[in-house]
Design a protein around this motif. Structure first.
Motif, PDB file in Angstrom:
ATOM      1  N   GLY B  25      -2.764   1.435  -1.078  1.00 57.46           N
ATOM      2  CA  GLY B  25      -3.468   0.815  -2.194  1.00 57.46           C
ATOM      3  C   GLY B  25      -2.984   1.347  -3.532  1.00 57.46           C
ATOM      4  N   VAL B  26      -2.783   2.650  -3.599  1.00 58.51           N
ATOM      5  CA  VAL B  26      -2.323   3.253  -4.850  1.00 58.51           C
ATOM      6  C   VAL B  26      -0.898   2.787  -5.158  1.00 58.51           C
ATOM      7  CG1 VAL B  26      -1.684   5.461  -5.914  1.00 58.51           C
ATOM      8  CG2 VAL B  26      -3.886   5.217  -4.758  1.00 58.51           C
ATOM      9  N   ALA B  27      -0.066   2.719  -4.128  1.00 58.31           N
ATOM     10  CA  ALA B  27       1.310   2.244  -4.327  1.00 58.31           C
ATOM     11  C   ALA B  27       1.298   0.822  -4.875  1.00 58.31           C
ATOM     12  CB  ALA B  27       2.086   2.312  -3.008  1.00 58.31           C
ATOM     13  N   ALA B  28       0.446  -0.013  -4.309  1.00 56.96           N
ATOM     14  CA  ALA B  28       0.368  -1.406  -4.773  1.00 56.96           C
ATOM     15  C   ALA B  28      -0.118  -1.471  -6.219  1.00 56.96           C
ATOM     16  CB  ALA B  28      -0.556  -2.216  -3.864  1.00 56.96           C
ATOM     17  N   ALA B  29      -1.060  -0.611  -6.551  1.00 54.91           N
ATOM     18  CA  ALA B  29      -1.572  -0.600  -7.928  1.00 54.91           C
ATOM     19  C   ALA B  29      -0.471  -0.191  -8.906  1.00 54.91           C
ATOM     20  CB  ALA B  29      -2.761   0.353  -8.035  1.00 54.91           C
ATOM     21  N   PHE B  30       0.348   0.771  -8.522  1.00 56.39           N
ATOM     22  CA  PHE B  30       1.481   1.138  -9.379  1.00 56.39           C
ATOM     23  C   PHE B  30       2.441  -0.041  -9.506  1.00 56.39           C
ATOM     24  CE2 PHE B  30       0.215   5.608  -8.925  1.00 56.39           C
ATOM     25  CZ  PHE B  30       0.471   6.055 -10.207  1.00 56.39           C
ATOM     26  N   GLY B  31       2.591  -0.790  -8.415  1.00 51.62           N
ATOM     27  CA  GLY B  31       3.428  -1.986  -8.474  1.00 51.62           C
ATOM     28  C   GLY B  31       2.897  -2.972  -9.494  1.00 51.62           C
ATOM     29  N   SER B  32       1.597  -3.169  -9.487  1.00 52.97           N
ATOM     30  CA  SER B  32       1.018  -4.143 -10.434  1.00 52.97           C
ATOM     31  C   SER B  32       1.130  -3.658 -11.877  1.00 52.97           C
ATOM     32  CB  SER B  32      -0.439  -4.452 -10.071  1.00 52.97           C
ATOM     33  OG  SER B  32      -1.249  -3.362 -10.405  1.00 52.97           O
ATOM     34  N   ALA B  33       1.349  -2.351 -12.030  1.00 48.62           N
ATOM     35  CA  ALA B  33       1.534  -1.804 -13.383  1.00 48.62           C
ATOM     36  C   ALA B  33       3.004  -1.823 -13.787  1.00 48.62           C
ATOM     37  CB  ALA B  33       0.997  -0.375 -13.434  1.00 48.62           C
ATOM     38  N   GLY B  34       3.850  -2.381 -12.928  1.00 55.07           N
ATOM     39  CA  GLY B  34       5.264  -2.558 -13.276  1.00 55.07           C
ATOM     40  C   GLY B  34       6.172  -1.424 -12.872  1.00 55.07           C
ATOM     41  N   ALA B  35       5.683  -0.530 -12.023  1.00 52.49           N
ATOM     42  CA  ALA B  35       6.483   0.658 -11.681  1.00 52.49           C
ATOM     43  C   ALA B  35       7.487   0.392 -10.568  1.00 52.49           C
ATOM     44  CB  ALA B  35       5.555   1.793 -11.263  1.00 52.49           C
ATOM     45  N   ILE B  36       8.485   1.252 -10.556  1.00 53.55           N
ATOM     46  CA  ILE B  36       9.364   1.367  -9.388  1.00 53.55           C
ATOM     47  C   ILE B  36       8.674   2.391  -8.503  1.00 53.55           C
ATOM     48  CG2 ILE B  36      11.616   2.197  -8.607  1.00 53.55           C
ATOM     49  CD1 ILE B  36      12.465   1.368 -11.642  1.00 53.55           C
ATOM     50  N   VAL B  37       8.310   1.955  -7.287  1.00 52.16           N
ATOM     51  CA  VAL B  37       7.437   2.795  -6.458  1.00 52.16           C
ATOM     52  C   VAL B  37       8.181   3.331  -5.245  1.00 52.16           C
ATOM     53  CG1 VAL B  37       5.242   2.929  -5.236  1.00 52.16           C
ATOM     54  CG2 VAL B  37       5.481   1.375  -7.185  1.00 52.16           C
ATOM     55  N   GLY B  38       8.405   4.630  -5.229  1.00 57.81           N
ATOM     56  CA  GLY B  38       8.957   5.286  -4.047  1.00 57.81           C
ATOM     57  C   GLY B  38       7.849   5.417  -3.028  1.00 57.81           C
ATOM     58  N   ILE B  39       8.035   4.761  -1.886  1.00 55.30           N
ATOM     59  CA  ILE B  39       7.000   4.769  -0.848  1.00 55.30           C
ATOM     60  C   ILE B  39       7.389   5.846   0.154  1.00 55.30           C
ATOM     61  CG2 ILE B  39       5.919   3.382   0.967  1.00 55.30           C
ATOM     62  CD1 ILE B  39       6.798   0.892  -0.727  1.00 55.30           C
ATOM     63  N   GLY B  40       6.778   7.006   0.006  1.00 55.37           N
ATOM     64  CA  GLY B  40       7.117   8.139   0.863  1.00 55.37           C
ATOM     65  C   GLY B  40       6.361   8.075   2.168  1.00 55.37           C
ATOM     66  N   VAL B  41       7.104   8.011   3.265  1.00 55.58           N
ATOM     67  CA  VAL B  41       6.486   7.884   4.592  1.00 55.58           C
ATOM     68  C   VAL B  41       7.273   8.699   5.612  1.00 55.58           C
ATOM     69  CG1 VAL B  41       5.433   5.598   4.280  1.00 55.58           C
ATOM     70  CG2 VAL B  41       7.819   5.773   4.964  1.00 55.58           C
ATOM     71  N   ARG B  42       6.601   9.063   6.712  1.00 62.36           N
ATOM     72  CA  ARG B  42       7.314   9.795   7.760  1.00 62.36           C
ATOM     73  C   ARG B  42       8.243   8.866   8.530  1.00 62.36           C
ATOM     74  NH1 ARG B  42       3.118  12.733  11.385  1.00 62.36           N
ATOM     75  NH2 ARG B  42       1.951  10.880  10.842  1.00 62.36           N
ATOM     76  N   ARG B  43       7.740   7.627   8.771  1.00 60.93           N
ATOM     77  CA  ARG B  43       8.549   6.668   9.548  1.00 60.93           C
ATOM     78  C   ARG B  43       8.769   5.432   8.675  1.00 60.93           C
ATOM     79  NH1 ARG B  43       6.061   4.397  13.442  1.00 60.93           N
ATOM     80  NH2 ARG B  43       3.981   4.979  12.774  1.00 60.93           N
ATOM     81  N   PRO B  44       9.988   5.250   8.180  1.00 61.96           N
ATOM     82  CA  PRO B  44      10.259   4.116   7.272  1.00 61.96           C
ATOM     83  C   PRO B  44       9.838   2.766   7.838  1.00 61.96           C
ATOM     84  CG  PRO B  44      12.086   5.632   7.249  1.00 61.96           C
ATOM     85  CD  PRO B  44      11.157   6.129   8.311  1.00 61.96           C
ATOM     86  N   GLU B  45       9.919   2.606   9.149  1.00 63.96           N
ATOM     87  CA  GLU B  45       9.552   1.310   9.740  1.00 63.96           C
ATOM     88  C   GLU B  45       8.058   1.015   9.541  1.00 63.96           C
ATOM     89  OE1 GLU B  45      10.796   3.892  11.270  1.00 63.96           O
ATOM     90  OE2 GLU B  45       9.727   4.371  13.126  1.00 63.96           O
ATOM     91  N   ALA B  46       7.268   2.065   9.240  1.00 65.62           N
ATOM     92  CA  ALA B  46       5.829   1.853   9.055  1.00 65.62           C
ATOM     93  C   ALA B  46       5.486   1.492   7.614  1.00 65.62           C
ATOM     94  CB  ALA B  46       5.072   3.127   9.456  1.00 65.62           C
TER      95      ALA B  46
END
Lengths: 228, 258
Positions: B25-46
């Motif tokens: 949710g926070v990542a999406a909110a940063f997206g709506s604010a126009g950011a480039i969002v690094g989505i840090g995850v343990r498993r990229p496929e997730a």
């Protein structure tokens, strides 16, 4: 006034823990202390030591004032190695967990647990990020166990004192290398012995009148940090 | 969708633990604010759903392998963002232990369980700060920790979770003072929000969820994107340029005395 209750003082080898144990012993209280060489993160050794000290009995009060002195060294976090971070921030957390867990095993129903911590976490101090992090962790760990142990009428409370008082207790700074902590405020009250202040609060928290106080934080810094 | 147009336009943000729940949710909110969002995850496929959510809101998603307990992975994630986009403006550390929703038997558990919590929430909080420092110093950016109300009031059921979340609050206060001269702001958000665990509970124990909702003056649990996301974005934006060392409790009024 001396108490017939037995008090386990953890962290009695230095600083305010040492001074508290000394004062209580001098006035005739029954004091139990862990060996100063004991690794407080070794649950098995701490448990074994407690059982040998307490035998088949139990303790009425636990005073926990144990923070590794390495946490008092002021340094920017970017300069710390992982091992230094661990020793200054995480070791005190683990020690607090093991001490509380093992003390619980020898604590009488209706017992009182009193943690002594420095006031640093309330305001945060540059250069002491690991210590502030550890102290806030232990404060909330105390609240969590206050909730857990309430059914046994055990109370768990925290007293905070200024960092220098925590580090030194009654002793003079002397040759001790005291971390230069930025002054965050001046005490509203005239200076006095922090150990006297703390002993008074320990007695109050251990009294029947304080049976309804648990999970609380009492700040005995003579009005230096007045929290909102 | 939240409405934060332009607040983080062109800014680069890393969000850890962004595969689901509050992180997504926070990542999406940063997206709506126009950011480039690094989505840090343990498993990229997730991370596909999060990437889609960020793109749908107008942001630029970048999936990064970032198990925060692995110093190399977190360093690489930060370096990749800086290499590809030339800057790093904010780090939002949201990842928690996979055992964070489990009850802890404090009196009988071992330090192994503590380590599960501490490695993600305490050590990684420090390590991410150290790794991001030169970049945040350059951008005069922000470090935001996703804490919890449990980290303020202490949890009977989850004493370890609440303790490590408290650690973040102490860290924030001290680091805000330490990094203030560098104009890097350090804050935390303590959210009460729908999590994957609560979604599960809604199906298995709907009455329990209703009971929890009944304790919230606003009558519902927070939505990660529209309720938790905007205050998080705000704290990382220039609009919060004078806010540091704070924990913002975002709980619909559930916690008013923290």
């Amino acid at each position: 006034m001396a108490s017939s209750a037995s008090t386990l003082v953890i962290g009695s080898s230095s600083g305010i823990g040492f001074s508290i144990a000394q004062r209580l012993r001098t006035r005739g209280d029954s004091i139990i202390e862990l060996p100063s060489t004991l690794d407080l993160t070794n649950a098995e050794a701490v448990g074994e030591s407690l059982r040998s000290l307490v035998g088949s009995g139990s303790v009425d009060r636990v005073v926990l004032a144990a923070i590794d002195p390495s946490a008092f060294r002021s340094a920017p976090i970017v300069s710390l190695t992982e091992s230094e971070w661990d020793q200054a921030a995480e070791y005190p957390m683990r020690s607090a967990f093991v001490a509380l867990q093992q003390a619980h095993g020898v604590l009488a129903d209706g017992g009182r647990v009193i943690l002594i911590l420095p006031t640093v976490a309330a305001t945060g101090v540059a250069g002491l990020v690991p210590l502030c992090t550890a102290v806030e962790t232990i404060r909330v760990m105390a609240k969590a166990v206050a909730r857990r142990w309430g059914a046994r009428s055990i109370t768990v409370n925290t007293i905070e004192v200024e960092l220098a008082a925590f580090m030194l207790g009654d002793s003079d700074a002397g040759d001790t290398e005291v971390t230069m902590v930025p002054v965050l405020g001046q005490p509203a009250l005239p200076p006095a012995s922090a150990v006297d202040d703390v002993i008074g609060l320990i007695d109050m928290l251990a009294s029947p009148a304080a049976g309804a106080i648990t999970g609380a934080l009492l700040v005995a810094d003579r009005g230096t940090v007045m929290q909102p | 969708m939240s409405s934060l147009p332009g607040l983080m336009e062109g800014r680069v943000v890393l969000v850890t633990g962004a595969a689901a729940g509050v992180g997504r949710g926070v990542a999406a909110a940063f997206g709506s604010a126009g950011a480039i969002v690094g989505i840090g995850v343990r498993r990229p496929e997730a991370a596909e759903e999060t990437a889609a959510a960020v793109a749908a809101t107008g942001g630029t998603p970048v999936i990064l392998r970032c198990d925060v307990t692995d110093a190399v992975q977190s360093a690489d994630a930060i370096e990749q963002l800086v290499r590809d986009f030339g800057r790093l403006d904010a780090v939002v550390h949201n990842a928690v232990s996979g055992r964070s929703s489990e009850a802890t038997d404090f009196e009988n558990t071992t330090l192994d369980e503590w380590e599960d919590h501490a490695s993600v929430t305490v050590r990684a909080t420090w390590r991410l700060a150290v790794q991001a420092y030169p970049h945040l110093q350059k951008s005069q950016g922000a470090y935001l920790l996703m804490s919890s109300p449990a980290g303020i009031e202490g949890s009977e059921r989850a004493p370890f979770y609440s303790a490590v979340k408290a650690a973040q609050r102490g860290f924030v206060r001290a680091l805000a003072r330490e990094w203030g001269p560098d104009h890097i702001r350090v804050n935390s958000v303590a959210p009460l929000a729908i999590s994957p665990a609560l979604e599960n509970m809604k199906i298995l124990e709907p009455e329990r969820v209703k009971r929890i909702e009944g304790l919230v003056p606003l009558g519902r649990l927070g939505d990660p994107e529209t309720d938790i996301g905007p205050p998080s974005v705000f704290l990382c934006s220039d609009e919060a340029r004078y806010v540091t060392g704070q924990t913002l409790v975002v709980s619909g009024g559930r916690f008013t005395s923290l």
